[in-house]
Design a protein around this motif. Structure first.
Motif, mmCIF file in Angstrom:
data_model
loop_
_atom_site.group_PDB
_atom_site.id
_atom_site.type_symbol
_atom_site.label_atom_id
_atom_site.label_comp_id
_atom_site.label_asym_id
_atom_site.label_seq_id
_atom_site.Cartn_x
_atom_site.Cartn_y
_atom_site.Cartn_z
ATOM 1 N N LEU A 156 0.826 -1.204 0.000
ATOM 2 C CA LEU A 156 0.000 0.000 0.000
ATOM 3 C C LEU A 156 0.859 1.252 0.000
ATOM 4 N N ARG A 158 -0.217 5.253 0.970
ATOM 5 C CA ARG A 158 -1.344 6.108 1.362
ATOM 6 C C ARG A 158 -0.898 7.563 1.433
ATOM 7 N N VAL A 260 -12.596 0.372 5.261
ATOM 8 C CA VAL A 260 -11.834 1.074 6.289
ATOM 9 C C VAL A 260 -12.050 0.400 7.637
ATOM 10 N N THR A 261 -10.965 0.071 8.272
ATOM 11 C CA THR A 261 -11.049 -0.529 9.605
ATOM 12 C C THR A 261 -11.838 0.396 10.512
ATOM 13 N N SER A 262 -12.812 -0.186 11.173
ATOM 14 C CA SER A 262 -13.717 0.661 11.940
ATOM 15 C C SER A 262 -14.199 -0.103 13.155
ATOM 16 N N PHE A 263 -14.166 0.535 14.268
ATOM 17 C CA PHE A 263 -14.758 -0.051 15.487
ATOM 18 C C PHE A 263 -14.840 1.007 16.575
ATOM 19 N N TYR B 560 -4.172 -2.371 21.700
ATOM 20 C CA TYR B 560 -4.289 -2.953 20.386
ATOM 21 C C TYR B 560 -3.417 -2.181 19.407
ATOM 22 N N LEU B 562 -2.553 -1.818 14.933
ATOM 23 C CA LEU B 562 -2.989 -2.098 13.577
ATOM 24 C C LEU B 562 -1.795 -2.009 12.638
ATOM 25 N N ALA B 565 -3.381 0.140 8.077
ATOM 26 C CA ALA B 565 -4.806 0.470 8.096
ATOM 27 C C ALA B 565 -5.026 1.971 8.190
ATOM 28 N N LEU B 567 -8.120 4.171 10.061
ATOM 29 C CA LEU B 567 -9.001 3.807 11.172
ATOM 30 C C LEU B 567 -10.112 4.829 11.326
ATOM 31 N N LYS B 569 -12.446 5.483 14.129
ATOM 32 C CA LYS B 569 -12.646 5.080 15.523
ATOM 33 C C LYS B 569 -13.929 5.711 16.024
ATOM 34 N N LEU B 761 -11.304 -5.727 10.075
ATOM 35 C CA LEU B 761 -12.429 -5.746 11.000
ATOM 36 C C LEU B 761 -13.169 -4.431 10.845
ATOM 37 N N ILE B 767 -16.577 -0.564 19.506
ATOM 38 C CA ILE B 767 -16.161 -1.594 20.465
ATOM 39 C C ILE B 767 -15.651 -0.838 21.680
ATOM 40 N N ILE B 785 -4.570 -6.064 14.415
ATOM 41 C CA ILE B 785 -5.374 -6.143 13.191
ATOM 42 C C ILE B 785 -4.491 -5.759 12.009
ATOM 43 N N PHE B 787 -4.444 -5.110 8.118
ATOM 44 C CA PHE B 787 -5.247 -4.856 6.919
ATOM 45 C C PHE B 787 -4.606 -5.592 5.752
#
Lengths: 263, 810
Positions: A156, A158, A260-263, B560, B562, B565, B567, B569, B761, B767, B785, B787
């Motif tokens: 990647l 970015r 897109v990583t999301s939480f 955590y 990554l 990625a 993010l 949030k 994820l 979360i 995590i 990517f």
């Protein structure tokens, strides 16, 4: 002429005049009504023809999408010979395979992204190389962009484009922009990159729109790989009504909401 | 021929001259060799300055049979025999020649002694003995000896010569080399009187040395008149009332080997001699304390707290009159107790009594318990001061804030536990007491050092309200031990004291190292605490509190990370990165970052409370540091799983399966219809999108329950209402999309199993607790995590939509 006769004749004349006037009035009303009816009938007929033509156009597009071929095709050759009221011999579909050095996306809403192909899809074995510039801000609010290149080895790269300073960037790594307006691809853009991006061995360039909606314009130093299918469908009814529609269907787009990583 | 003769004569002459020169050199060397009787070679000398005694030097020598020590005072060098006796004793026998001060060359870089031997009544410099660090260009020897008085009885004259070599001359009071100095002298004995016209130290008379009818010169006394005839008899020798203290020293150093700050043994050494300057051996020395006067010292003033070993100071060289010994600090402590521990300064007089003497000329004489010296000591005390505290990582030890240098202020608002390994917080505290010890003449002895010390974590400045956590150090002087205990506080049951140790530096600073285990500490409840220390010494004086600093015992040392990625949030970003992180695995790095690799922007919904444990937060996001707080995510996204399902149903080819995952087909979208699904086995199919729904076309829940799920790393995407990674899952490969996630099963509350997700994820909901997985080694992230763009590329035809741009041209 006696006075009684004179009076009698006068009365007859008056009656006749009244009758004539009444007849004229009635005739006017009748004729007007008849004209309106004819006009409405004609308009309804035209609308029907229009709808018939548009439906035929969409059918042609649909067939073209299914055929996944490129070139010019008549409706008949596409198996659309039984369209009622359509002159299928005069109707055709053009599936374009022309590359271009310019490309403008549909309007992308905030947080949407566009997957721009820099290699042939789906094989990804022929990479586009050259310089690319990006135009953006077609709406009033100021967007920022996240650019993600997926290289041939699936690595990647970015970057961000943030002309309005909405993202904290202490290292000042954002790509520089110059403000327009710039007329490009039929749209007016507020910004473009100050410097072209050199592209090589890249599969995809994914542009995510942040903060505000915008179209994205891509300008390359040579023709980009195909970004999808451009179909020009023309349908003509037997009544002579003709419709022409251009549809662009992109190659698969990865939704930003899935990407897109999301939480 | 004549020419050869001339050469022959010349060579012969040169050889003859060389022989003469050689003989002269040899004779010069021979002349300088000691002719005295010293039999031990002096090896080392050390000199010190004493206000009363001037420089004095101790020289020692060694022999095969033991160690010898010769103590020489008053700057004099004595000539005599130093031999090694039985039982490693040393015996020194002075010859008749005494060379006085002036023979000691005190170089700027130390004390160098020219050693002298005796040749008759003259002293001869011994070459080749001892050290001589003077440069070769400056070898001043100072004045030579006075010549014999010109008159053997009564007044006469004598002279001396300044002996120098090299290019400088020191030690001759400004006289140049080889210059001479004359003076009057007087020789007196029993039959003649001295009539030196002017008093001079060298013509003064004093009591004769026992048994010898010659006058001895000394300093300190002058002739009071024109005559000082003295009658000398042997019976004047060796009287007990002649005993005087030549030197008494009190020290407390023990090669800086100090076990406890207050446990400082009192070292006493000294030398007893008579008033003629002759040393007398003492076999025992008793010390009395605080007598009203020396004449009234009696047993009641005996330093009774001393035991036999300490009160009886064994002389180590009876013939030299030297004695030394140690008085235990516990005995000193008893003295402190006797005067009361009021924290003040107290002076005490120590009276030294010789128990027995053995004058060399009167071996039968004894001086039982005869006073010969007095020494003042002052017990001092001041409050403990200069405490310092450092907070450290245990292993490897790394102190990240505090200390006397940076101060506790460096701990301000730090998430303390994030800096630790395995929740072990190492506290290194130092407590000092500035009492001075010793001085030269009067021994200032530390009365007291650190008796108690406290390390206090308190959420305010009031320990009395119970909201604190306190560690107490307590010294136990009786058995050379100490205790570290928890001393109350509301979190005392949540923190364990592990290892601890102490040591004391030669600067009398007590150093404590205490490891606190915060493993039981509730992560959801950050403990914002002030931290400070205070101490109390044995005299009861207490130091003021150190500066209070508010810091944070963070709720989330489990963190955590990554890779590659961007993010989004939701809610807050509160992730306390470890201070010295270790990589999760080979995909990870040692970088102290939230996202390693190629990172995009981090968009955080809330602002103001976001933290990564370090400031500024953007420095710890990623290498590129793209950051936006307060980003407005749509609560109702235009597109997510339901919209995708609707799109896919109308546009894409779908494989519907009923309660049977074996019917999942590769390279397409699969919609599972049934009840909530647990996947305990891998789905060994490439390129699948699996959507979980029930028969009413509502999304259902997915539970992943395999240690390494999708071990072959097929490109797979899973879409469900919620996705749970069971407690046994350590790695899950795939793109996981759901409205909500559970990073572990419901029970227990926390697990130590780490979790790696290789793919992506995406959760619609925040979360909230990302710390439910708490691996033991918190230097590594508990959740990692990665990517994986390849999976997206493989799933492009399926996990995607088409965009259309429609234009009517006609």
């Amino acid at each position: 002429m006696t006075g009684d006769s004179y009076n009698s004749n006068m009365k007859k004349g008056q009656v006749l005049l009244i009758v004539v006037m009444l007849l004229a009035t009635a005739l006017t009303v009748a004729l007007t009504s008849t004209y309106q009816s004819v006009t409405e009938t004609q308009l309804t007929k035209l609308e029907e023809e229009n709808q018939k033509a548009l439906a035929a156009v969409e059918a042609g597009i649909e067939k073209a999408l299914q055929s996944k071929r490129q070139g010019n095709f008549t409706f008949t050759s596409l198996g659309l010979s039984n369209l009622s009221g359509i002159d299928t011999s005069q109707s055709s579909v053009e599936i374009s395979n022309q590359g271009s050095t310019t490309f403008v996306t549909p309007l992308l809403q905030k947080d949407e992204q566009y997957t721009f192909y820099l290699a042939n899809y789906p094989n990804f074995n022929s990479y586009w190389g050259g310089q690319i510039n990006i135009y953006f801000k077609t709406e009033s609010a100021c967007p920022s962009l996240e650019l993600t290149q997926i290289k041939n080895d699936n690595s990647l790269v970015r970057n961000i484009v943030d002309p309005c300073g909405q993202i904290t960037d202490p290292n000042d790594l954002r790509l520089g922009t110059t403000s327009g307006p710039y007329s490009f691809g039929g749209f007016n853009f507020g910004y473009k990159l100050s410097n072209n991006i050199s592209i090589s061995n890249t599969k995809l360039l994914i542009v995510r729109v942040l903060f505000a909606p915008t179209r994205i314009g891509f300008q390359g130093t040579n023709n980009f790989p195909l970004q999808g299918s451009t179909i020009i469908s023309t349908a003509k009814t037997q009544a002579g009504v003709e419709k022409k529609v251009q549809l662009f269907q992109s190659y698969p787009q990865i939704p930003a909401e899935f990407f897109v990583t999301s939480f | 021929m004549r020419h050869y003769k001339f050469i022959y004569l010349t060579i012969t002459t040169i050889i003859f001259i060389l022989i003469l020169l050689f003989k002269h050199a040899v004779s010069t060397v021979i002349a300088s060799v000691c002719e005295g009787t010293a039999t031990c070679s002096w090896q080392t000398c050390s000199c010190r300055w004493n206000a009363l005694q001037g420089y004095y030097c101790d020289c020692s020598t060694h022999s095969a049979s033991g160690s010898c020590r010769f103590v020489n005072y008053y700057g004099s060098i004595m000539c005599g025999a130093l031999i090694c006796g039985a039982n490693s004793s040393c015996i020194f026998t002075a010859n008749s020649c005494t060379v006085w001060s002036g023979r000691v060359d005190l170089a700027t870089n130390g004390c160098n002694i020219y050693h002298w031997g005796c040749s008759g009544t003259s002293c001869v410099k011994l070459s080749g003995h001892g050290s001589d660090t003077c440069s070769s260009s400056c070898r001043s020897q100072g004045w030579g000896s006075w010549s014999t008085c010109s008159n053997s009885c009564g007044n006469g004259s004598q002279s001396r010569t300044c002996n120098c070599s090299g290019d400088c001359c020191t030690g001759c009071d400004g006289y140049s080399c080889n210059s001479t100095q004359s003076q009057q002298c007087c020789v007196c004995n029993n039959s003649c009187n001295c009539n030196a016209s002017k008093p001079d130290y060298r013509t003064q008379c004093q009591s004769p040395y026992c048994g010898q009818n010659v006058c001895h010169t000394t300093s300190g006394e002058r002739c009071s008149g024109s005559s000082c005839a003295i009658s000398c008899t042997k019976t004047d020798c060796g009287k007990c009332d002649d005993l005087r203290s030549a030197r008494i020293e009190i020290e407390n150093t023990n090669n800086n080997n100090i076990s406890k700050t207050h446990d400082l043994p009192l070292f006493v050494s000294g030398h007893a001699r008579d008033r003629n300057g002759i040393t007398h051996g003492v076999e025992d020395v008793h010390i009395y304390v605080d007598c009203p006067s020396e004449s009234t010292c009696n047993q009641s003033h005996f330093w009774t707290s001393f035991n036999v070993n300490s009160i009886t100071i064994k002389p180590n060289d009876p013939n030299a009159g030297y004695f030394s010994g140690a008085i235990k600090a516990s005995n000193m402590a008893n003295l402190y107790n006797r005067i009361g521990r009021d924290g003040g300064n107290h002076s005490h007089a120590l009276y030294f009594f010789a128990v027995q003497t053995q004058p060399p000329e009167n071996l039968n004489a004894t001086c039982g318990n005869w006073y010969f010296g007095k020494k003042e000591i002052t017990l001092t005390n001041s409050s403990p001061q200069n405490q310092s505290l450092s907070l450290c990582q245990q292993n490897p030890e790394f102190c990240f804030c505090g200390s006397a240098v940076t101060g506790l202020s460096s701990c301000l608002n730090l998430p303390i536990l994030s800096y630790t390994n395995n929740n072990i917080l190492r506290i290194k505290a130092a407590f000092s007491d500035p009492d001075s010890f010793p001085s030269e003449e009067i021994g200032f002895i530390r009365e007291s050092d650190i008796d108690e010390a406290y390390i206090i974590f308190d959420d305010d400045n009031n320990e009395n309200n119970g909201y604190f956590y306190r560690i107490k150090y307590k010294d136990n002087p009786n058995n050379n031990s100490y205790t570290i205990t928890e001393d109350g506080g509301r979190i005392a049951n949540l923190v364990d004291i592990n290892n601890h140790s102490r040591n004391v530096t030669h600067a009398y600073t007590l150093n404590l190292t205490i490891d606190l285990d915060f493993s039981k500490y509730p992560r959801e409840n950050p403990f914002h605490s002030n931290i400070y220390v205070r101490a109390r010494d044995f005299a009861g004086k207490e130091s003021p509190k150190s500066l209070m600093i508010s810091t944070t015992f963070t709720a989330a040392p489990y963190w955590y990370k990554l890779r590659n990625a961007s993010l989004n949030k939701k809610g807050e970003l509160r992730n306390y990165i470890n201070n010295l992180p270790s990589p999760y695995d080979t995909d990870d790095t040692y970088e102290k970052l939230l996202i390693v690799g190629e990172a995009g922007p981090v968009l955080v919904q809330n602002s103001g409370q976001n933290t990564l444990g370090f400031t500024p937060i953007e420095n710890y996001l990623s290498q590129k540091r793209f950051f936006k707080e307060g980003y407005n995510f749509s609560n109702q996204p235009r597109f997510f799983i339901p919209q995708y399902i609707a799109y896919a149903k109308s546009r894409k080819l779908i494989n519907y399966i009923q309660n049977d995952i074996s019917k999942i087909k590769p390279n397409m979208i699969n919609i599972y219809q049934g009840s909530n699904l647990t996947l305990s086995q891998d789905i060994n199919q490439q390129n699948i999108v699996l959507i979980l729904m029930n028969n009413e076309n509502n999304l259902i829940d997915l539970r992943i329950d395999k240690n390494v799920f999708n071990q072959s790393r097929f490109s797979q995407a899973f879409l469900a209402r919620s996705i749970t990674f069971s407690n046994s899952v350590t790695e899950a490969n795939g793109i996981f999309l759901a409205f909500s996630f559970n990073l572990k099963d419901l029970d227990p509350q926390y697990i130590t199993t780490p979790l790696k997700i290789n793919g992506n994820l995406v959760s619609m909901e925040e979360i909230v607790d990302t710390t439910v997985r708490r691996r033991i080694d918190i230097t590594k992230p508990s959740i990692f995590i990665v990517f994986n763009p390849k999976m997206y590329l493989d799933l492009l035809p399926y996990l995607s939509v088409y965009k259309y741009d429609w234009r009517q041209l006609q």
